[in-house]
Design a protein around this motif. Structure first.
Motif, PDB file in Angstrom:
ATOM      1  N   ASN A 103      10.361 -19.453  12.409  1.00  0.00           N
ATOM      2  CA  ASN A 103      10.780 -18.554  11.331  1.00  0.00           C
ATOM      3  C   ASN A 103      10.717 -17.109  11.802  1.00  0.00           C
ATOM      4  OD1 ASN A 103      11.115 -20.625   9.447  1.00  0.00           O
ATOM      5  ND2 ASN A 103       8.970 -20.549   8.863  1.00  0.00           N
ATOM      6  N   LEU A 104      11.697 -16.334  11.344  1.00  0.00           N
ATOM      7  CA  LEU A 104      11.747 -14.905  11.623  1.00  0.00           C
ATOM      8  C   LEU A 104      11.268 -14.180  10.370  1.00  0.00           C
ATOM      9  CD1 LEU A 104      12.797 -12.573  13.488  1.00  0.00           C
ATOM     10  CD2 LEU A 104      14.960 -12.799  12.299  1.00  0.00           C
ATOM     11  N   HIS A 105      10.259 -13.324  10.518  1.00  0.00           N
ATOM     12  CA  HIS A 105       9.691 -12.581   9.382  1.00  0.00           C
ATOM     13  C   HIS A 105      10.099 -11.119   9.488  1.00  0.00           C
ATOM     14  CE1 HIS A 105       6.876 -15.784   8.072  1.00  0.00           C
ATOM     15  NE2 HIS A 105       6.974 -16.140   9.348  1.00  0.00           N
ATOM     16  N   ILE A 106      10.671 -10.600   8.395  1.00  0.00           N
ATOM     17  CA  ILE A 106      11.036  -9.182   8.330  1.00  0.00           C
ATOM     18  C   ILE A 106      10.409  -8.617   7.069  1.00  0.00           C
ATOM     19  CG2 ILE A 106      12.928  -7.535   8.127  1.00  0.00           C
ATOM     20  CD1 ILE A 106      14.656  -9.533   9.665  1.00  0.00           C
ATOM     21  N   VAL A 107       9.649  -7.524   7.236  1.00  0.00           N
ATOM     22  CA  VAL A 107       8.907  -6.949   6.115  1.00  0.00           C
ATOM     23  C   VAL A 107       9.426  -5.544   5.820  1.00  0.00           C
ATOM     24  CG1 VAL A 107       6.613  -6.244   5.309  1.00  0.00           C
ATOM     25  CG2 VAL A 107       6.861  -8.252   6.754  1.00  0.00           C
ATOM     26  N   SER A 108       9.504  -5.208   4.544  1.00  0.00           N
ATOM     27  CA  SER A 108       9.870  -3.861   4.134  1.00  0.00           C
ATOM     28  C   SER A 108       8.981  -3.454   2.965  1.00  0.00           C
ATOM     29  CB  SER A 108      11.334  -3.805   3.712  1.00  0.00           C
ATOM     30  OG  SER A 108      11.640  -2.493   3.278  1.00  0.00           O
ATOM     31  N   GLN A 109       8.379  -2.278   3.096  1.00  0.00           N
ATOM     32  CA  GLN A 109       7.565  -1.740   2.001  1.00  0.00           C
ATOM     33  C   GLN A 109       7.724  -0.232   1.904  1.00  0.00           C
ATOM     34  OE1 GLN A 109       3.471  -2.706   2.720  1.00  0.00           O
ATOM     35  NE2 GLN A 109       3.441  -1.786   4.748  1.00  0.00           N
ATOM     36  N   GLU A 110       8.875   0.272   2.402  1.00  0.00           N
ATOM     37  CA  GLU A 110       9.093   1.727   2.405  1.00  0.00           C
ATOM     38  C   GLU A 110       9.314   2.281   1.015  1.00  0.00           C
ATOM     39  OE1 GLU A 110      11.720   0.217   5.043  1.00  0.00           O
ATOM     40  OE2 GLU A 110       9.766  -0.106   5.947  1.00  0.00           O
ATOM     41  N   ASP A 111      10.033   1.532   0.178  1.00  0.00           N
ATOM     42  CA  ASP A 111      10.380   2.039  -1.155  1.00  0.00           C
ATOM     43  C   ASP A 111       9.429   1.517  -2.220  1.00  0.00           C
ATOM     44  OD1 ASP A 111      12.828   3.588  -0.705  1.00  0.00           O
ATOM     45  OD2 ASP A 111      13.622   1.681   0.016  1.00  0.00           O
ATOM     46  N   ARG A 112       9.439   2.198  -3.366  1.00  0.00           N
ATOM     47  CA  ARG A 112       8.625   1.754  -4.503  1.00  0.00           C
ATOM     48  C   ARG A 112       9.281   0.582  -5.206  1.00  0.00           C
ATOM     49  NH1 ARG A 112       6.709   6.993  -7.942  1.00  0.00           N
ATOM     50  NH2 ARG A 112       5.347   7.916  -6.396  1.00  0.00           N
ATOM     51  N   SER A 113      10.593   0.450  -5.035  1.00  0.00           N
ATOM     52  CA  SER A 113      11.358  -0.572  -5.740  1.00  0.00           C
ATOM     53  C   SER A 113      11.437  -1.860  -4.922  1.00  0.00           C
ATOM     54  CB  SER A 113      12.766  -0.040  -6.002  1.00  0.00           C
ATOM     55  OG  SER A 113      13.639  -1.082  -6.304  1.00  0.00           O
ATOM     56  N   GLN A 114      11.184  -2.977  -5.581  1.00  0.00           N
ATOM     57  CA  GLN A 114      11.274  -4.280  -4.920  1.00  0.00           C
ATOM     58  C   GLN A 114      12.720  -4.581  -4.526  1.00  0.00           C
ATOM     59  OE1 GLN A 114      11.036  -8.543  -6.657  1.00  0.00           O
ATOM     60  NE2 GLN A 114       8.921  -7.827  -6.507  1.00  0.00           N
ATOM     61  N   LEU A 115      13.653  -4.213  -5.376  1.00  0.00           N
ATOM     62  CA  LEU A 115      15.074  -4.453  -5.109  1.00  0.00           C
ATOM     63  C   LEU A 115      15.534  -3.708  -3.854  1.00  0.00           C
ATOM     64  CD1 LEU A 115      17.712  -5.757  -6.125  1.00  0.00           C
ATOM     65  CD2 LEU A 115      18.149  -3.630  -7.351  1.00  0.00           C
ATOM     66  N   LEU A 116      15.135  -2.438  -3.734  1.00  0.00           N
ATOM     67  CA  LEU A 116      15.515  -1.656  -2.547  1.00  0.00           C
ATOM     68  C   LEU A 116      14.891  -2.242  -1.289  1.00  0.00           C
ATOM     69  CD1 LEU A 116      15.295   2.025  -3.853  1.00  0.00           C
ATOM     70  CD2 LEU A 116      17.342   0.781  -3.164  1.00  0.00           C
ATOM     71  N   GLY A 168       0.839  -1.200   0.000  1.00  0.00           N
ATOM     72  CA  GLY A 168       0.000   0.000   0.000  1.00  0.00           C
ATOM     73  C   GLY A 168       0.866   1.237   0.000  1.00  0.00           C
ATOM     74  N   GLY A 169       0.251   2.365   0.155  1.00  0.00           N
ATOM     75  CA  GLY A 169       1.022   3.604   0.287  1.00  0.00           C
ATOM     76  C   GLY A 169       1.206   4.304  -1.044  1.00  0.00           C
ATOM     77  N   LYS A 170       2.203   5.209  -1.083  1.00  0.00           N
ATOM     78  CA  LYS A 170       2.401   6.057  -2.258  1.00  0.00           C
ATOM     79  C   LYS A 170       2.835   5.248  -3.476  1.00  0.00           C
ATOM     80  CE  LYS A 170       7.004   7.185  -0.658  1.00  0.00           C
ATOM     81  NZ  LYS A 170       7.868   8.210  -0.154  1.00  0.00           N
ATOM     82  N   GLY A 171       2.604   5.784  -4.635  1.00  0.00           N
ATOM     83  CA  GLY A 171       2.995   5.107  -5.861  1.00  0.00           C
ATOM     84  C   GLY A 171       1.956   5.245  -6.955  1.00  0.00           C
ATOM     85  N   GLY A 172       0.798   5.771  -6.631  1.00  0.00           N
ATOM     86  CA  GLY A 172      -0.232   5.987  -7.648  1.00  0.00           C
ATOM     87  C   GLY A 172      -0.705   4.685  -8.251  1.00  0.00           C
ATOM     88  N   GLN A 173      -0.801   4.651  -9.573  1.00  0.00           N
ATOM     89  CA  GLN A 173      -1.269   3.446 -10.264  1.00  0.00           C
ATOM     90  C   GLN A 173      -0.256   2.319 -10.159  1.00  0.00           C
ATOM     91  OE1 GLN A 173      -2.017   4.847 -14.192  1.00  0.00           O
ATOM     92  NE2 GLN A 173      -3.873   5.940 -13.621  1.00  0.00           N
ATOM     93  N   ASN A 174       0.993   2.678  -9.892  1.00  0.00           N
ATOM     94  CA  ASN A 174       2.067   1.689  -9.754  1.00  0.00           C
ATOM     95  C   ASN A 174       1.769   0.698  -8.629  1.00  0.00           C
ATOM     96  OD1 ASN A 174       4.704   0.838 -10.610  1.00  0.00           O
ATOM     97  ND2 ASN A 174       5.465   1.594  -8.659  1.00  0.00           N
ATOM     98  N   VAL A 175       1.089   1.160  -7.577  1.00  0.00           N
ATOM     99  CA  VAL A 175       0.777   0.333  -6.416  1.00  0.00           C
ATOM    100  C   VAL A 175      -0.075  -0.869  -6.822  1.00  0.00           C
ATOM    101  CG1 VAL A 175      -0.471   0.286  -4.225  1.00  0.00           C
ATOM    102  CG2 VAL A 175       0.954   2.221  -4.787  1.00  0.00           C
ATOM    103  N   ASN A 176      -0.973  -0.668  -7.764  1.00  0.00           N
ATOM    104  CA  ASN A 176      -1.892  -1.725  -8.168  1.00  0.00           C
ATOM    105  C   ASN A 176      -1.256  -2.746  -9.115  1.00  0.00           C
ATOM    106  OD1 ASN A 176      -3.836  -0.324  -6.724  1.00  0.00           O
ATOM    107  ND2 ASN A 176      -4.383   0.908  -8.509  1.00  0.00           N
ATOM    108  N   LYS A 177      -0.084  -2.426  -9.667  1.00  0.00           N
ATOM    109  CA  LYS A 177       0.530  -3.300 -10.661  1.00  0.00           C
ATOM    110  C   LYS A 177       1.740  -4.064 -10.142  1.00  0.00           C
ATOM    111  CE  LYS A 177       0.092   0.233 -14.018  1.00  0.00           C
ATOM    112  NZ  LYS A 177       0.831   0.943 -15.034  1.00  0.00           N
TER     113      LYS A 177
END
Length: 136
Positions: free
Chosen positions: A67-80, A20-29
């Motif tokens: 299992n240890l779960h770590i989540v990141s969704q701060e950036d628009r880029s999956q690689l980052l 979720g979050g910023k990214g406009g239409q990019n978020v949905n794709k």
């Protein structure tokens, strides 16, 4: 000892999903949210002592399978986001495996003790002087 990034990548599983979050239409794709899953018990680079230490210290962060779960969704880029999860994991492992030095108890200096007792007597005399004089 925490291994280098390439060895860590072999030990973890990455899951991606839409964030979720910023990214406009990019978020949905684009699936830019990254979840890193690390199994402490199956880690080849950790010794048995380190594994038990991690399981004790990270008890509230582990799921039922260990299992240890770590989540990141701060950036628009999956690689980052992938890189961020790896950084978070290394920081968490180094912090959790750090052993605190044993504290050496020190003696209280005589001057400090004398000063405290002197202050107590001064305070005591102040309060004594506030009392009404006795009718002896």
């Amino acid at each position: 000892m925490i291994p280098v990034k390439e060895e860590l990548i072999k030990e973890v599983i990455f899951k991606t999903s839409r964030s979720g979050g910023k990214g406009g239409q990019n978020v949905n794709k684009v699936s830019s949210k990254v979840e890193l899953i690390f199994n402490v018990a199956n880690a080849s680079f950790l010794s048995e002592e380190e594994k038990t230490l991690l399981q004790e210290r990270l008890l509230n962060r582990l799921d039922t399978e260990g299992n240890l779960h770590i989540v990141s969704q701060e950036d628009r880029s999956q690689l980052l986001n992938k890189q961020r999860t790896l950084i978070k994991l290394t920081n968490l492992l180094t912090k959790s495996l750090q052993v605190q030095k044993k504290r050496k108890p020190t003696k209280i200096p005589k001057g400090v003790i004398e000063k405290r007792l002197n202050n107590k007597s001064i305070t005591s005399s102040k309060k004594e002087n506030r009392k009404k004089p006795g009718l002896d």
